[in-house]
Write a protein that holds these residues in place. Structure first.
Motif, PDB file in Angstrom:
ATOM      1  N   ASN A   1       0.832  -1.209   0.000  1.00  0.00           N
ATOM      2  CA  ASN A   1       0.000   0.000   0.000  1.00  0.00           C
ATOM      3  C   ASN A   1       0.866   1.258   0.000  1.00  0.00           C
ATOM      4  O   ASN A   1       0.360   2.372   0.106  1.00  0.00           O
ATOM      5  N   ALA A   2       2.194   1.077  -0.116  1.00  0.00           N
ATOM      6  CA  ALA A   2       3.112   2.215  -0.144  1.00  0.00           C
ATOM      7  C   ALA A   2       4.297   1.886  -1.044  1.00  0.00           C
ATOM      8  O   ALA A   2       4.559   0.716  -1.342  1.00  0.00           O
ATOM      9  N   ARG A   3       4.998   2.913  -1.471  1.00  0.00           N
ATOM     10  CA  ARG A   3       6.189   2.706  -2.309  1.00  0.00           C
ATOM     11  C   ARG A   3       7.231   3.773  -1.996  1.00  0.00           C
ATOM     12  O   ARG A   3       6.898   4.857  -1.526  1.00  0.00           O
ATOM     13  N   ILE A   4       8.494   3.437  -2.265  1.00  0.00           N
ATOM     14  CA  ILE A   4       9.590   4.368  -2.056  1.00  0.00           C
ATOM     15  C   ILE A   4       9.801   5.196  -3.321  1.00  0.00           C
ATOM     16  O   ILE A   4       9.833   4.659  -4.427  1.00  0.00           O
ATOM     17  N   VAL A   5       9.918   6.494  -3.149  1.00  0.00           N
ATOM     18  CA  VAL A   5      10.199   7.404  -4.253  1.00  0.00           C
ATOM     19  C   VAL A   5      11.490   8.137  -3.912  1.00  0.00           C
ATOM     20  O   VAL A   5      11.656   8.619  -2.790  1.00  0.00           O
ATOM     21  N   GLN A   6      12.397   8.213  -4.871  1.00  0.00           N
ATOM     22  CA  GLN A   6      13.686   8.849  -4.627  1.00  0.00           C
ATOM     23  C   GLN A   6      13.881   9.978  -5.631  1.00  0.00           C
ATOM     24  O   GLN A   6      13.779   9.780  -6.844  1.00  0.00           O
ATOM     25  N   GLU A   7      14.143  11.166  -5.120  1.00  0.00           N
ATOM     26  CA  GLU A   7      14.398  12.300  -5.999  1.00  0.00           C
ATOM     27  C   GLU A   7      15.731  12.112  -6.716  1.00  0.00           C
ATOM     28  O   GLU A   7      16.701  11.645  -6.141  1.00  0.00           O
ATOM     29  N   GLN A   8      15.766  12.471  -7.996  1.00  0.00           N
ATOM     30  CA  GLN A   8      16.975  12.268  -8.786  1.00  0.00           C
ATOM     31  C   GLN A   8      17.660  13.571  -9.192  1.00  0.00           C
ATOM     32  O   GLN A   8      18.868  13.605  -9.382  1.00  0.00           O
ATOM     33  N   ASP A   9      16.892  14.620  -9.363  1.00  0.00           N
ATOM     34  CA  ASP A   9      17.430  15.811 -10.011  1.00  0.00           C
ATOM     35  C   ASP A   9      17.780  16.947  -9.049  1.00  0.00           C
ATOM     36  O   ASP A   9      18.078  18.047  -9.469  1.00  0.00           O
ATOM     37  N   THR A  10      17.712  16.689  -7.768  1.00  0.00           N
ATOM     38  CA  THR A  10      18.044  17.742  -6.822  1.00  0.00           C
ATOM     39  C   THR A  10      19.226  17.319  -5.972  1.00  0.00           C
ATOM     40  O   THR A  10      19.508  16.138  -5.798  1.00  0.00           O
ATOM     41  N   SER A  11      19.901  18.296  -5.423  1.00  0.00           N
ATOM     42  CA  SER A  11      21.060  17.998  -4.582  1.00  0.00           C
ATOM     43  C   SER A  11      20.648  17.404  -3.245  1.00  0.00           C
ATOM     44  O   SER A  11      21.444  16.774  -2.567  1.00  0.00           O
ATOM     45  N   SER A  12      19.379  17.592  -2.885  1.00  0.00           N
ATOM     46  CA  SER A  12      18.926  17.095  -1.589  1.00  0.00           C
ATOM     47  C   SER A  12      18.767  15.580  -1.593  1.00  0.00           C
ATOM     48  O   SER A  12      18.940  14.927  -0.567  1.00  0.00           O
ATOM     49  N   MET A  13      18.444  14.974  -2.738  1.00  0.00           N
ATOM     50  CA  MET A  13      18.309  13.515  -2.868  1.00  0.00           C
ATOM     51  C   MET A  13      17.445  12.937  -1.756  1.00  0.00           C
ATOM     52  O   MET A  13      17.836  12.008  -1.063  1.00  0.00           O
ATOM     53  N   LYS A  14      16.258  13.458  -1.577  1.00  0.00           N
ATOM     54  CA  LYS A  14      15.377  12.969  -0.522  1.00  0.00           C
ATOM     55  C   LYS A  14      14.836  11.583  -0.861  1.00  0.00           C
ATOM     56  O   LYS A  14      14.605  11.252  -2.011  1.00  0.00           O
ATOM     57  N   MET A  15      14.635  10.763   0.188  1.00  0.00           N
ATOM     58  CA  MET A  15      13.951   9.481   0.059  1.00  0.00           C
ATOM     59  C   MET A  15      12.580   9.642   0.710  1.00  0.00           C
ATOM     60  O   MET A  15      12.490  10.177   1.812  1.00  0.00           O
ATOM     61  N   GLN A  16      11.548   9.177   0.049  1.00  0.00           N
ATOM     62  CA  GLN A  16      10.241   9.298   0.663  1.00  0.00           C
ATOM     63  C   GLN A  16       9.387   8.078   0.391  1.00  0.00           C
ATOM     64  O   GLN A  16       9.610   7.336  -0.565  1.00  0.00           O
TER      65      GLN A  16
END
Length: 472
Positions: free
Chosen positions: A244-259
């Motif tokens: 019911n959930a999934r991991i999304v990882q930012e690619q284009d920012t320096s912050s590289m957040k995991m959510q």
């Protein structure tokens, strides 16, 4: 065997590298009252949805994340800033740990990050202590099973892997001790503490059961490199093939957040679930310490062996050439399937998404056919496909499936107990590692039985078509 030492260790320091061999899942953390993990994540710039809470799920799953109110689809559940995940990349700045990590085979990648985890666990004032102190004190992986329960798995390929990992831990313990023997406490990566097979096993288990392989920094060519990382709080989500959930990882920012984002609408009191991957029960048990019931990706590994197939065909009443001495044209096709030749791969499988591994199916179709011209009309992809309806004729496929069913019967016979025996043992109150071992072997037998049922249906359908054709 490595488990004869039961991988135990003693308490010596303020934050000792200790663990206990355990046969059951436990909510016990490294310290009795660890820091609040949710508060730590938010204090460090992360986000935790107000409805997400840490909760005891049940005796087998331990702690996990639960929704305390309904959460709409698409909601951000957890967001971690770039500096919160624990990565092994910093080992490159520690020559000794980097050297030790290079001694670890790639298939045991979890040990590399495990070295970093042990270093941070030993370090007083570690930035990651609020996270590490919340990790389980024990794990239910087979490397911690008593020797008898390892034997109770009753499945040679898994026994081989368990013993291989245990031997690695004992050998790596000596490698680590040699590297640390002359170091002064101020240069010691683990604060002067002794590192043994027990602490190494704990670290490897913590990583294998909790880490995610996500992309990290870019290489010189600008390509993101997948690296294992431990994601505080996120790694408390349990597994489901229907998450019911999934991991999304930012690619284009320096912050590289995991959510973590809600994949579906999540009801109140529902656990937050991620998919760890389309894995067999071998990997779930080896790396995570649990078994999935009715796992659609589970399979049984066999060795491709002419004598075994001869026995199966005879048991099935199939008139066939000798599997052990194929004709030259058949031998050529077996080589193309990498089932013959100088360095063949003789591991084949039954179950999973294929039902019958394509290489095995093609081999039997070819070996049970005496007509070279007919076989050569088809490419290997067609011969390997279970969806290709009787490419070499109905009689050929019936003989193939009957031989495979007999092969399944032989495979079941290699287990010393039947499913009803195992279920009776569970009813008698087997617990801990014994229960896990029994559940595991039940699922392996169930895979074989499901394959037999599937192939039997195909034989019945083909037989009816054969009869209808003869009558027509």
């Amino acid at each position: 065997m490595a488990t004869s030492k039961t991988l135990m260790c003693s308490f010596t320091q303020l934050r000792p590298l200790t663990c206990a061999a355990s046969a059951s899942a436990s909510a016990s953390r490294i310290v009795p009252h660890p820091p609040d993990l949710v508060k730590w994540v938010t204090r460090e710039g992360g986000l935790v949805h107000r409805a997400v809470r840490i909760s005891q799920l049940d005796s087998s799953n331990g702690l996990g994340l639960v929704a305390k109110e309904e959460i709409p689809r698409g909601t951000d559940l957890i967001v971690l800033p770039h500096h919160l995940p624990l990565r092994s990349t910093s080992l490159q700045h520690d020559p000794l740990l980097h050297h030790l990590a290079r001694q670890v085979p790639e298939e045991l990648w979890a040990m590399k990050l495990g070295l970093k985890l042990l270093q941070e666990r030993a370090k007083v004032g570690s930035f990651w202590w609020p996270y590490i102190s919340n990790l389980p004190q024990t794990y239910t992986l087979p490397i911690f099973f008593p020797g008898e329960d390892i034997k109770n798995l009753h499945y040679a390929p898994l026994l081989h892997q368990v013993n291989k990992r245990c031997r690695f831990l004992l050998d790596f313990e000596q490698e680590v001790k040699r590297a640390l023997v002359s170091l002064s406490p101020d240069k010691h990566p683990f604060g002067g503490q002794e590192v043994d097979a027990s602490s190494l096993g704990w670290a490897m288990s913590a990583v294998s059961s909790r880490a995610f392989r996500l992309y990290g920094e870019k290489d010189p060519n600008g390509i993101r490199i997948d690296i294992p990382m431990m994601l505080p709080l996120i790694d408390m989500c349990n597994h489901s093939f229907n998450p019911n959930a999934r991991i999304v990882q930012e690619q284009d920012t320096s912050s590289m957040k995991m959510q973590v984002v809600a994949e579906t609408s999540i009801k109140e009191d529902d656990p937050l679930l991620l998919c760890y991957g389309c894995l067999s029960n071998d990997l779930f048990l080896l790396d995570y310490g649990f078994v999935m019931h009715s796992n659609p990706y589970d399979c049984v590994e066999l060795k491709y062996d002419g004598a075994l197939l001869d026995a199966a065909s005879m048991a099935a009443g199939v008139s066939s050439p000798n599997f052990s001495t194929p004709a030259p044209w058949q031998e050529l096709i077996l080589s193309q399937l990498n089932l013959a030749g100088e360095t063949p791969d003789l591991k084949v499988s039954l179950g999973g998404q294929e039902i019958v591994e394509g290489r095995l199916l093609a081999a039997l179709r070819v070996l049970l056919s005496s007509n070279m011209e007919t076989v050569q009309k088809y490419d290997l992809n067609t011969l390997q496909s279970l969806d290709a309806e009787a490419p070499l004729g109905v009689a050929n496929d019936i003989a193939v499936f009957r031989t495979l069913i007999a092969l399944c019967v032989i495979a079941l016979g290699h287990f010393p107990t039947k499913i009803m025996d195992d279920e009776s043992l569970l009813k008698q109150g087997a617990s801990g590692s014994t229960e896990l071992a029994i559940q595991y072997r039940i699922q392996k037998k169930s895979v074989i039985i499901d394959v037999m049922k599937n192939l039997s249906r195909r034989v019945k359908l083909l037989s009816s078509k054969e009869t209808a054709t003869a009558e027509g």
